[in-house]
Design an enzyme around this catalytic site. Structure first.
Site, PDB file in Angstrom:
ATOM      1  N   ASP A 163       0.823  -1.210   0.000  1.00 57.87           N
ATOM      2  CA  ASP A 163       0.000   0.000   0.000  1.00 57.87           C
ATOM      3  C   ASP A 163       0.856   1.259   0.000  1.00 57.87           C
ATOM      4  OD1 ASP A 163       0.562  -1.170   2.698  1.00 57.87           O
ATOM      5  OD2 ASP A 163      -0.168   0.771   3.381  1.00 57.87           O
ATOM      6  N   GLU A 232      -0.060  -1.110   5.703  1.00 60.15           N
ATOM      7  CA  GLU A 232       0.917  -0.624   6.686  1.00 60.15           C
ATOM      8  C   GLU A 232       0.699   0.841   7.013  1.00 60.15           C
ATOM      9  OE1 GLU A 232       4.607   1.051   8.353  1.00 60.15           O
ATOM     10  OE2 GLU A 232       3.662   1.607   6.468  1.00 60.15           O
TER      11      GLU A 232
END
Ligand SMILES: *[C@@H]1O[C@H](CO)[C@@H](O)[C@H](O)[C@H]1NC(C)=O
Ligand SMILES: *[C@@H]1O[C@H](CO)[C@@H](O)[C@H](O)[C@H]1NC(C)=O
Ligand SMILES: *[C@@H]1O[C@H](CO)[C@@H](O)[C@H](O)[C@H]1NC(C)=O
Ligand SMILES: *[C@@H]1O[C@H](CO)[C@@H](O)[C@H](O)[C@H]1NC(C)=O
Ligand SMILES: *[C@@H]1O[C@H](CO)[C@@H](O)[C@H](O)[C@H]1NC(C)=O
Ligand SMILES: *[C@@H]1O[C@H](CO)[C@@H](O)[C@H](O)[C@H]1NC(C)=O
Length: 573
Positions: A163, A232
């Site tokens: 991400d 994350e």
């Protein structure tokens, strides 16, 4: 990485990210004594004493155990373009994560780009996908397992995340090249786009190093795993599920070492400083709400909920946390190394270090924003709300206090500090106090400290509490020595400093957290470190995020050596 900062609290990349400092390098001959003794066994007793390392100049080059493509990785221009293309392709897929992205089961639409990224990675690394076991954990977590020939050896884990933080739509016009273009300017050697620095570079680097080793016929004895979380930059729940999966399969304390995003290798005037991050600060968000009776604002009480909250906020800010410089804080090691070798030029700090006067050093550091939060808990009043109407008294007012917990402190001590002030205001305004943990009413646990009064009460919600991370071993650790020796060899290649390059290795502390926060049960050997060359203007999390092709290549070269070095030199169980 979610606000990672190895040294210096204000910018994600610490000293090397802010500005180029002039370096005066004074090298004493004695400083070069070798500390790399690979025969030394890892001391298995607790090293929680901390990160007291040997001299940062004391690491010798480790001759790579396998180097078939090393020259090709470092010097072949077509190869470099091919990996830049792979990274650019990954950057073009906007795997943005938001604080409130619904889970894949709630809304699969929100995750289409992650599906796209999975298909892209498979198309770019077909050999790896064929040879490794590939598992999708909880939707979009990715776990690759390259089975070693000796299953009794503890696996090595390489981590990164898929991400990226979102691009603020109003800033798109400010980008030199569009944020999801992956545009490469060869005259600058810069790849532009969200994720080039944080942290798709590492996604590509891990896959590339491993696939290259596979293609080169390297067969590990020790299993190698690659773990890519998918959120994350939000909660990190994806990586937490991967960690759980690994623990279910191998058990606790079953992993040789973990390398994740974090420290890199900074360069100043031809001198290289590597900063593997050996610990992270803790975390606590405290959402404090004051509830008071409503009514018409033409007949207000002396203090509305907003006024009471304001009073509390002022008191909190007037009472910052204490600084404490402890011998075992890895950041002290970083500062010692940087001062000794010219990366920090600060007479006062240098003098106090030479006297080893940690108390006065603390006082001096407390004046330096870039350094102080490595030695104390921070508190930032980040979100505030309250009131809805000019003629209606506010029935509640809320503030969110974000705390990054210092190494010598704890979640409880941080909470104590907050409660001290809440209690004094509850006394003053005759209010009750309730403490909640958990995000939603479904999971929350409540403790009533003082019953609500006719005036109302404080409700404190504690979110995402995390203790400071354990210290990963350095001095006397063979795991550390292999990381260090591989780094030295990488930066003594002629693409970088050549044989005579000075390469220093120092433990570091991060003020932010990585996905490794969910992996503590698996090993003590957690290093947030990619081995890649740091570019000093990456603009992580903001406009014009970018990175160099050289940084990408250096990371691949490091990892291409590191995996076989672990296989050849590690002597753990
Ligand atoms: C980065 O380093 C280069 C030299 O290598 C220097 O010219 C440039 O000003 C630095 N940029 C920043 C933002 O520090
Ligand atoms: C690779 O290893 C061989 C044999 O040890 C050595 O001669 C050669 O210089 C090494 N190449 C690199 C790039 O390290
Ligand atoms: C590439 O970078 C150079 C140097 O900054 C600049 O002059 C040139 O216009 C850039 N090229 C493109 C296509 O942006
Ligand atoms: C924190 O405080 C609570 C309540 O006083 C206690 O139950 C808990 O054990 C403490 N946790 C730690 C890690 O000390
Ligand atoms: C590092 O470890 C060695 C033994 O492995 C020990 O002799 C030495 O005192 C340690 N150094 C520090 C600074 O703790
Ligand atoms: C680590 O292990 C302990 C004890 O088994 C367990 O309570 C805890 O939830 C585990 N932590 C993580 C992050 O999985």
């Amino acid at each position: 990485m979610s606000d990672y900062s190895p040294i210096g609290g204000s910018k994600p990349h610490g000293l090397f990210g802010r500005r180029r400092l002039l370096a005066t390098v004074v090298l004493g001959a004695g400083a070069l004594l070798s500390a790399l003794i690979l025969a030394v066994h890892i001391v298995n007793s607790s090293n929680d004493k901390g990160s007291i390392c040997s001299d940062c100049a004391g690491f010798k080059s480790l001759s790579p155990a396998f180097n078939k493509s090393l020259d090709h990785i470092l010097y072949n221009k077509d190869y470099k373009m091919s990996v830049i293309d792979k990274l650019a392709g990954a950057v073009k897929i906007p795997t943005e994560i938001f604080d409130f992205t619904p889970s894949p089961s709630e809304n699969p639409e929100a995750w289409v780009h992650f599906q796209e990224l999975h298909e892209y990675l498979e198309s770019q690394f077909p050999f790896l996908y064929e040879k490794a076991q590939v598992e999708k954990i909880d939707g979009f977590g990715l776990l690759f397992t390259w089975q070693g020939s000796k299953p009794d050896l503890k696996p090595l884990i390489l981590m990164a995340h898929q991400d990226v933080v979102p691009v603020e739509p109003s800033t798109i016009d400010m980008w030199t090249h569009p944020p999801f273009s992956g545009f490469y300017n060869s005259s600058e050697d810069l790849i532009y786009g969200r994720g080039t620095a944080d942290i798709k570079q590492l996604v590509i680097s891990h896959l590339e190093a491993v696939e290259r080793l596979m293609l080169d016929g390297f067969n590990p004895q020790r299993t190698v795993m690659i773990s890519f979380g998918c959120d994350e930059e939000a909660s990190g729940s994806c990586a937490a599920k991967i960690a759980q999966h690994i623990e279910n399969r191998y058990g606790p304390n079953s992993i040789y070492a973990i390398l994740d995003e974090g420290g890199q290798v900074g360069e100043m005037d031809g001198v290289y400083f590597a900063e593997p991050v050996t610990s992270e600060k803790g975390y606590l968000d405290a959402e404090i709400t004051v509830f008071t009776p409503g009514g018409h604002s033409s007949v207000p009480p002396d203090h509305t909920s907003i006024g009471i909250l304001g009073d509390l906020i002022v008191d909190l800010e007037k009472d910052p946390y204490d600084i404490l410089v402890e011998e075992n804080n890895p950041a002290l090691e970083t500062i010692k190394c940087f001062v000794k070798f010219g990366a920090i030029r600060d007479q006062e700090i240098a003098k106090l270090l030479s006297k080893n006067d940690l108390k006065k050093l603390g006082t001096a550091l407390d004046d330096r924003l870039a350094l102080k939060y490595l030695f104390k808990t921070s508190q930032a009043l980040d979100i505030v709300s309250g009131g809805i109407k000019a003629n209606a008294l506010p029935e509640s007012a809320t503030v969110l206090v974000n705390n990054r917990i210092g190494m010598h402190s704890s979640v409880n001590k941080t909470l104590e500090h907050i409660m001290k002030h809440v209690q004094s205001k509850a006394e003053l305004y005759d209010l009750g106090i309730k403490v909640l943990t958990g995000r939603s009413s479904k999971e929350e646990a409540a403790e009533v400290i003082k019953p609500a009064t006719k005036n109302g009460r404080f409700v404190i919600r504690l979110l995402d509490p995390l203790e400071p991370a354990p210290f990963s071993p350095t001095n006397g650790s063979q795991v550390w020595d292999i990381i260090s020796g591989t780094t030295v060899n990488t930066y003594k290649q002629k693409l970088f400093g050549g044989e005579d390059a000075k390469v220093y290795i120092t433990p570091a502390l991060s003020t932010g957290n990585t996905d490794t926060k969910s992996f503590w049960n698996l090993t003590r050997n957690i290093y947030r470190y990619s081995g890649s060359l740091q570019y000093n203007a990456t603009n992580e999390h903001t406009v014009d995020e970018k990175n160099t092709g050289l940084s990408l290549v250096s990371g691949i070269a490091f990892m291409y050596q590191y995996i076989p070095n672990v296989d050849a030199y590690a002597t753990d169980a």
